[in-house]
Design an enzyme around this catalytic site. Structure first.
Site, mmCIF file in Angstrom:
data_model
loop_
_atom_site.group_PDB
_atom_site.id
_atom_site.type_symbol
_atom_site.label_atom_id
_atom_site.label_comp_id
_atom_site.label_asym_id
_atom_site.label_seq_id
_atom_site.Cartn_x
_atom_site.Cartn_y
_atom_site.Cartn_z
ATOM 1 C CG ASP A 168 -0.987 -1.382 11.314
ATOM 2 O OD1 ASP A 168 -0.741 -2.474 11.288
ATOM 3 O OD2 ASP A 168 -1.471 -0.716 12.210
ATOM 4 C CG ASP B 103 -2.199 2.387 -10.105
ATOM 5 O OD1 ASP B 103 -3.269 1.887 -9.991
ATOM 6 O OD2 ASP B 103 -1.954 3.631 -10.194
ATOM 7 C CD GLU C 20 -5.357 -0.251 -12.442
ATOM 8 O OE1 GLU C 20 -6.367 0.259 -12.308
ATOM 9 O OE2 GLU C 20 -4.503 0.454 -12.606
ATOM 10 C CG ASP D 149 -5.419 -0.253 13.647
ATOM 11 O OD1 ASP D 149 -4.323 0.099 13.693
ATOM 12 O OD2 ASP D 149 -6.342 0.333 14.342
ATOM 13 C CG ASP E 34 -3.681 4.332 13.410
ATOM 14 O OD1 ASP E 34 -4.241 3.198 12.949
ATOM 15 O OD2 ASP E 34 -2.616 4.764 12.854
#
Length: 563
Positions: free
Chosen positions: A49, A218, A277, A41, A45
């Site tokens: 990211d 995915d 996947e 991060d 927050d």
């Protein structure tokens, strides 16, 4: 809607710093998975990211990985960790912006790392503009809408269940129902619609133009549903996934989609890849996804799901290698990811997890490493209910609902409010024991799991008998619970000279006791301190290399030997 980059595109000077690709680099690549919200991060927050990930890329390169796979960072309401996409061409503000994505790709290439990003084609977010239009009666054929059954259409169109639990159908205001194989916030697209296919071709090109090297697809076994959407006639359908073909998964029609994507990838050159996947009931069904005109890799969930049992492990390895060899594709190996209990916990001990890692990294093909497994992180099993965000946990009776435990943010340092994850806290609480498992604590400790991974990836990269190739040579006649196999450099027919150009013997002891084997070799690497090699009288053994020596293999360990 098109989105312009907010920073310059990859320039010629930036590209000149990139390490040239090895042809077929993916066939033996080690690919490191970054679960973006839990990796690093940068802004405090509590959520990882893209900028944080970019700053920590040297860790991945230093580990010895060849590529990084990033989980979704697209604009999303985050109903399912970003796998509910509202805009496939935008970065969600919680993760940064397009400039951050561009910068990460450049930085990774500068470190010699390929970049693979997730693409989510089975469903969108219910906040996607298309679905909002569908609710208003516009373009509804982009999704799977059907009338209900029973009096007044009050019952779902069929008996399909969500993977996350509960019905796979939700009724809208006009009385019709839409399909969502996952959360209600993830409506399934209808891939018989030409507009859907054209849109995803455009999305793939958008990210390929930015410079990514491939896509992890995915639910690659989804997208196409059996004609007529027939009932299954069985409850608890999530438990059937991967054990049999279902009318909503592993339908033959998905292969036409993947063949089209392979052509699109090859239009960008030979080094851009697609990774499926895909849950399939057999290795043979899985191999269909990696035929020469389809995708480049498919996740090997049979290996991931295999118990800590020597007989079962050998069978899975043999079945996997045989199936992929039949289509000329590499096999993949994976022990953990963001959807399953970490293998350090699943196997029952850190020692077994270390041994499993050396087994995986010694096998021919490509290996996937999930962030934190190189630290030996266990599953966090005592998260408070109020902290959990997994929709499977919130819905109840589908998947086990415990995926948050493998998604706890990484510990980088021994101090700080989140052990170096970021300047603030972390979106899931980190156990205090993780201080001792941090990157800082383990670096330069020769007995640590982190240093074991670094050494293993280094040996794998440099030794010609590891990584590349397609075969293992099993040794028979070993004690129960023990496996041993040889890996040879391509073209090497003899036993090797015991040096870097020779063969490698891999021994795996899955028992809780040390074993002595009539084998010879010099230890290259061990998941546990190996006992000495003992001189012994010539033993009766089927292997010529075994004559004259015994080796001791510790309990729950894997050892690589130079022979």
């Amino acid at each position: 809607m098109a989105h312009e980059l907010t920073s310059p595109s990859l320039s010629d000077s930036a590209r000149s710093c990139e390490r040239p690709s090895r042809p077929g680099w993916w066939r033996d690549a080690v690919i490191y998975q970054v679960y973006v919200r839990s990796f690093a991060d940068s802004d405090g927050d509590g959520i990882g990211d893209l900028r944080g990930a970019r700053e920590r890329l040297p860790h991945i390169a230093g580990l010895g990985a060849d590529a990084v796979w990033l989980t979704p960072f697209y604009a999303s309401p985050q109903a399912d960790g970003g796998y509910d996409v509202a805009d496939y061409r935008a970065v969600d503000p919680v993760f940064g912006d397009l400039a951050d994505a561009d910068d990460l790709v450049r930085a990774a290439h500068g470190l010699g790392l390929k970049v693979i990003v997730d693409i989510v084609p089975n469903h969108t977010s219910d906040r996607h503009p298309w679905f909002l239009q569908a609710l208003a009666g516009i373009g509804r054929d982009r999704y799977v809408f059907r009338p209900g059954r029973g009096p007044g259409g009050a019952e779902p169109p069929n008996d399909w269940e969500s993977v996350f639990g509960g019905p796979a159908w939700t009724r809208v205001a006009d009385g019709s129902w839409y399909l969502h194989l996952f959360a209600p916030q993830q409506p399934d697209l209808d891939w018989t619609n030409a507009e859907v296919r054209a849109e995803f071709d455009s999305v793939l090109r958008f990210w390929l133009d930015l410079g990514v090297d491939g896509f992890r697809i995915d639910v690659a076994h989804g997208m196409v549903k059996a004609e007529g959407l027939p009932d299954i006639g069985h409850g608890q359908q999530a438990k059937l996934i991967g054990t049999q073909r279902l009318p909503f998964f592993d339908q033959d029609g998905v292969h036409e989609i993947h063949r089209g994507w392979r052509r699109l990838l090859e239009s960008y050159g030979p080094d851009r890849i697609g990774v499926a996947e895909a849950w399939a009931p057999t290795p043979e069904r899985l191999a269909l996804y990696v035929r020469p005109d389809e995708l480049h890799q498919a996740f090997n969930f049979q290996f991931l799901n295999c118990p800590w049992d020597a007989t079962a492990l050998r069978a899975v390895v043999d079945d996997s290698l045989r199936a992929t060899a039949s289509v000329g594709a590499p096999t993949t190996w994976v022990l953990s990811n963001h959807d399953v209990v970490r293998h350090s916990t699943r196997y029952g001990s850190p020692a077994r997890a270390r041994a499993g890692a050396l087994l995986m990294l010694a096998l021919p093909g490509s290996a996937y490493v999930y962030q934190g497994e190189e630290l030996g992180l266990p599953e966090v099993v005592d998260l408070p209910d109020e902290a959990r965000q997994d929709p499977a946990f919130l819905r109840g009776d589908g998947q086990d609902g415990l995926r948050d435990g493998c998604r706890v943010p990484l510990p980088w340092t021994q101090d700080g409010p989140s052990y170096g994850f970021g300047p603030g806290g972390s979106w899931l609480p980190q156990p205090p024991q993780w201080q001792a498992l941090s990157v800082e604590a383990q670096s330069a400790d020769p007995s640590s799991t982190l240093e074991l991974y670094r050494r293993a990836l280094g040996v794998r990269r440099d030794h010609p008998a590891l990584g590349a190739g397609e075969a293992v040579e099993w040794l028979d006649g070993l004690p129960e619970g023990v496996l041993a196999f040889r890996r040879r450099p391509e073209g090497l027919g003899g036993e090797g000279d015991g040096g870097e150009g020779g063969a490698v013997l891999v021994t795996l002891n899955t028992t809780d006791r040390e074993v002595e084997l009539p084998l010879s070799g010099a230890p290259l690497l061990s998941s546990a301190p190996p006992a000495p090699v003992l001189p012994s009288p010539a033993a009766e053994f089927t292997d010529r290399a075994a004559q004259g020596h015994n080796v001791r293999v510790p309990a729950d360990s894997c050892v690589w030997w130079a022979i």
